[in-house]
Design an enzyme around this catalytic site. Structure first.
Site, PDB file in Angstrom:
ATOM      1  CG  ASN A   1      -4.087  -7.663  16.759  1.00  0.00           C
ATOM      2  OD1 ASN A   1      -3.307  -7.452  17.687  1.00  0.00           O
ATOM      3  ND2 ASN A   1      -3.765  -8.408  15.711  1.00  0.00           N
TER       4      ASN A   1
ATOM      5  CG  ASN B   1      41.256  21.119  -1.188  1.00  0.00           C
ATOM      6  OD1 ASN B   1      40.891  21.526  -2.288  1.00  0.00           O
ATOM      7  ND2 ASN B   1      40.481  20.434  -0.378  1.00  0.00           N
TER       8      ASN B   1
ATOM      9  NE  ARG C   1      -2.011  -2.243   3.217  1.00  0.00           N
ATOM     10  CZ  ARG C   1      -2.424  -2.682   4.404  1.00  0.00           C
ATOM     11  NH1 ARG C   1      -3.568  -2.266   4.904  1.00  0.00           N
ATOM     12  NH2 ARG C   1      -1.691  -3.536   5.094  1.00  0.00           N
TER      13      ARG C   1
ATOM     14  CG  ASN D   1      40.001  39.767   6.835  1.00  0.00           C
ATOM     15  OD1 ASN D   1      38.875  39.623   7.312  1.00  0.00           O
ATOM     16  ND2 ASN D   1      40.198  40.194   5.600  1.00  0.00           N
TER      17      ASN D   1
ATOM     18  CB  SER E   1      40.501  40.322  -2.723  1.00  0.00           C
ATOM     19  OG  SER E   1      39.867  41.034  -1.699  1.00  0.00           O
TER      20      SER E   1
HETATM   21  C1  UD1 Z   1      -1.821  -6.989  11.140  1.00  0.00           C
HETATM   22  C2  UD1 Z   1      -2.735  -7.904  11.948  1.00  0.00           C
HETATM   23  C3  UD1 Z   1      -4.000  -7.148  12.320  1.00  0.00           C
HETATM   24  C4  UD1 Z   1      -3.636  -5.889  13.083  1.00  0.00           C
HETATM   25  C5  UD1 Z   1      -2.636  -5.047  12.300  1.00  0.00           C
HETATM   26  C6  UD1 Z   1      -2.124  -3.941  13.184  1.00  0.00           C
HETATM   27  C7  UD1 Z   1      -2.365 -10.182  11.138  1.00  0.00           C
HETATM   28  C8  UD1 Z   1      -2.927 -11.306  10.328  1.00  0.00           C
HETATM   29  N1  UD1 Z   1      -3.089  -9.051  11.164  1.00  0.00           N
HETATM   30  O1  UD1 Z   1      -2.473  -6.654   9.917  1.00  0.00           O
HETATM   31  O2  UD1 Z   1      -4.843  -7.973  13.122  1.00  0.00           O
HETATM   32  O3  UD1 Z   1      -4.815  -5.148  13.344  1.00  0.00           O
HETATM   33  O4  UD1 Z   1      -1.508  -5.836  11.904  1.00  0.00           O
HETATM   34  O5  UD1 Z   1      -1.242  -3.069  12.537  1.00  0.00           O
HETATM   35  O6  UD1 Z   1      -1.346 -10.326  11.745  1.00  0.00           O
HETATM   36  N2  UD1 Z   1       5.052  -9.109   7.730  1.00  0.00           N
HETATM   37  C9  UD1 Z   1       6.068 -10.002   7.515  1.00  0.00           C
HETATM   38  N3  UD1 Z   1       5.840 -11.092   6.719  1.00  0.00           N
HETATM   39  C10 UD1 Z   1       4.636 -11.343   6.153  1.00  0.00           C
HETATM   40  C11 UD1 Z   1       3.588 -10.427   6.385  1.00  0.00           C
HETATM   41  C12 UD1 Z   1       3.820  -9.317   7.187  1.00  0.00           C
HETATM   42  O7  UD1 Z   1       7.178  -9.823   8.012  1.00  0.00           O
HETATM   43  O8  UD1 Z   1       4.508 -12.379   5.475  1.00  0.00           O
HETATM   44  C13 UD1 Z   1       5.320  -7.937   8.592  1.00  0.00           C
HETATM   45  C14 UD1 Z   1       5.174  -6.620   7.834  1.00  0.00           C
HETATM   46  O9  UD1 Z   1       6.402  -6.218   7.283  1.00  0.00           O
HETATM   47  C15 UD1 Z   1       4.679  -5.660   8.920  1.00  0.00           C
HETATM   48  C16 UD1 Z   1       3.956  -6.573   9.906  1.00  0.00           C
HETATM   49  O10 UD1 Z   1       4.366  -7.904   9.621  1.00  0.00           O
HETATM   50  O11 UD1 Z   1       5.771  -5.044   9.582  1.00  0.00           O
HETATM   51  C17 UD1 Z   1       2.440  -6.464   9.793  1.00  0.00           C
HETATM   52  O12 UD1 Z   1       2.038  -6.828   8.478  1.00  0.00           O
HETATM   53  P1  UD1 Z   1       0.881  -6.079   7.701  1.00  0.00           P
HETATM   54  O13 UD1 Z   1       0.789  -6.658   6.351  1.00  0.00           O
HETATM   55  O14 UD1 Z   1       1.052  -4.601   7.810  1.00  0.00           O
HETATM   56  O15 UD1 Z   1      -0.379  -6.567   8.562  1.00  0.00           O
HETATM   57  P2  UD1 Z   1      -1.756  -5.844   8.681  1.00  0.00           P
HETATM   58  O16 UD1 Z   1      -2.586  -6.131   7.474  1.00  0.00           O
HETATM   59  O17 UD1 Z   1      -1.543  -4.431   9.026  1.00  0.00           O
HETATM   60 MG    MG Z   2       0.139  -3.075   8.947  1.00  0.00          MG
END
Ligand code: UD1
Ligand code: MG
Length: 475
Positions: free
Chosen positions: A186, A404, A27, A395, A423
């Site tokens: 969450n 340099n 996104r 000065n 100057s």
């Molecule tokens: C997630 C939670 C959601 C919560 C929200 C809060 C889950 C399924 N959902 O959704 O309940 O309300 O965060 O911000 O957990 N990432 C990985 N590997 C992956 C997927 C994600 O490392 O395969 C990392 C991303 O880089 C990020 C974090 O996990 O830092 C959260 O992932 P993101 O895709 O933003 O989850 P949300 O859809 O926001």
């Molecule tokens: Mg997120």
């Protein structure tokens, strides 16, 4: 089983932290991984790492995937290498899969695991500590950090059972109309009994709207196994909001900036001519009775003493200013030091450890690189000082250049005390001008000059009547 009970009753299980940072962040519409985008001059992941470190964990695990090398570099820039381990998630199959990538390192650990998302930069260490303490005291298998949002769209909802305790987390895309009406979300931060987490993860399946392994399913699985799952409901929703788009990124930037400037005005006694048009790093320090004019950018760990005036359009990065320093309009000052009562600008450029001593002055269109201007010395116009050490009360005339660079190497120029550089003098380094000496305008100094000497080049020859006047020709 008996062994497990003993473990869960151990209230002082060590704390491990796991930060999920493998996602691209679709996104954001960026080629750059989301956690590398910056708020307050630092990558999102650095904010989360700093908060995590304040809890003194035994170890911090960072799950990397997209642009793993760059994310690792951002982490190692702020966390000591002995404290951090990187785990690679080959394909991004969801947050449950991200945690599962650390199975080998953690599945048999007796620790409590605090799980953080790399895209929630404003979270405070204090809040994480409260989450951890509630988890420890309640002896739950999992504790979820939740908050209430006016517009919870997009987040996972925390669904409570009739008695008010935890029932399950439902992702927005999987939620019914009724579940979507729930405003409690969450935050994506949790504490888990590490062993129980990894056992429950084996039972997570990607049968949901996104076809992903949801970490959030673990909580309901644990509960169905008769384990206790707690909720810590935090009142400050802002602190727990994640960044998913550039619009949210700029909202956070504004929020942090407003907080920083407000605190400088209210706590430190700094005047801002236009607080909405100044950009100050939250780790910068600015002393009492300083005046910051519009369009000023102060970055990194800059420290500014008392009663300084910073005029419009100036950028100061990782530099130190004494007291009563004046920086006039449109200067760029990076990794440099300016002592008390000195003055710089307008339109000056100081970089790479430039140093302006007490009461010295640097004027318009002067560049200083790796150079020192001594006490009460002046260089006021159109000058380049590179690899130069200039003494006191000297000065530097308009248009002076320290030559340099010979095309291969850089060389030093030393100008001692009480010197007058005329100057347009070219100082061909390496070269030294002894104290009390004077160079005439336009001199090209190629050899060392002993003290109290006059350096004068051959002045231009004047040849009379050699220019034909146009009007004479026409006559
Ligand atoms: C997630 C939670 C959601 C919560 C929200 C809060 C889950 C399924 N959902 O959704 O309940 O309300 O965060 O911000 O957990 N990432 C990985 N590997 C992956 C997927 C994600 O490392 O395969 C990392 C991303 O880089 C990020 C974090 O996990 O830092 C959260 O992932 P993101 O895709 O933003 O989850 P949300 O859809 O926001
Ligand atoms: Mg997120």
């Amino acid at each position: 089983m008996e062994h497990n009970q003993l473990q869960s009753e151990k209230s002082d299980a060590p704390l491990d932290v796991l930060i999920m940072a493998a996602g691209l962040g679709t996104r954001m519409k960026s080629r750059k991984a989301k956690v590398l985008h910056e708020v307050d001059g630092r990558p999102l992941i650095e904010h989360v790492c700093r908060a995590a470190q304040q809890l003194n964990p035994s170890r911090i695990y960072v799950v990397v995937g997209h642009q793993a090398a760059e994310v690792e570099a951002a982490v190692t820039a702020c966390v000591p290498s002995g404290l951090v381990s990187f785990v690679t998630q080959e394909q991004q199959k969801g947050t449950g899969d991200a945690v599962n990538a650390a199975r080998e390192a953690l599945a048999n650990s007796d620790s409590t695991l605090l799980i953080l998302s790399g895209d929630v930069p404003l979270v405070r260490a204090n809040t994480l500590t409260r989450l951890f303490e509630q988890h420890r005291e309640s002896k739950a298998a999992a504790t979820i950090l939740s908050t209430r949002l006016e517009n919870p769209s997009g987040y996972g909802r925390v669904i409570r059972c009739a008695e008010g305790g935890f029932d399950k987390i439902v992702e927005h895309k999987d939620a019914s109309e009724e579940e979507r009406a729930t405003k409690e979300i969450n935050s994506g931060f949790y504490c888990f009994d590490t062993k129980k987490l990894f056992r429950a993860l084996e039972r997570v399946h990607p049968q949901n709207a996104q076809g992903e392994y949801y970490l959030t399913d673990v909580a309901a699985i644990l509960r169905s196994e008769g384990e206790q799952v707690g909720i810590y409901l935090h009142p400050d929703a802002r602190e727990l909001s994640g960044i998913n788009t550039r619009a949210e990124l700029s909202e956070f930037e504004n929020l942090v900036r407003r907080r920083t400037i407000r605190s400088l005005m209210v706590e430190s006694g700094v005047t801002f001519i236009d607080p909405s048009n100044a950009y100050i790093s939250s780790s910068a320090k600015i002393g009492q009775d300083c005046v910051i004019h519009p369009g000023v950018v102060i970055e990194g760990d800059t420290v500014i003493g008392d009663t300084c005036v910073i005029r419009a359009g100036t950028r100061i990065t990782n530099s130190v200013l004494g007291n009563d320093v004046t920086i006039k309009d449109h200067c760029v000052i990076i990794d440099s030091r300016i002592d008390s009562k000195a003055s710089v600008g307008p339109f000056a450029h100081l970089r790479m450890n430039a140093r302006v001593a007490e009461q010295a002055a640097v004027g318009n269109f002067v560049e200083m690189k790796k150079s020192t201007l001594g006490k009460r010395s002046k260089s006021m116009h159109l000058t380049y000082l590179g690899d130069a050490t200039i003494g006191e009360n000297t000065n530097i005339g308009a248009g002076t250049i320290t030559c340099n660079y010979d095309g291969r190497n850089k060389h030093e120029t030393v100008i001692e005390n009480n010197v007058k550089i005329g100057s347009d003098t070219m100082l061909v380094a390496p070269v030294r001008v002894g104290s009390g000496s004077v160079t005439a305008a336009g001199s090209v100094v190629t050899k060392d000059v002993p003290p109290d000497s006059l350096v004068a080049g051959v002045p231009a020859v004047v040849k009379k009547h050699l220019v034909e006047r146009k009007d004479e020709q026409e006559r």
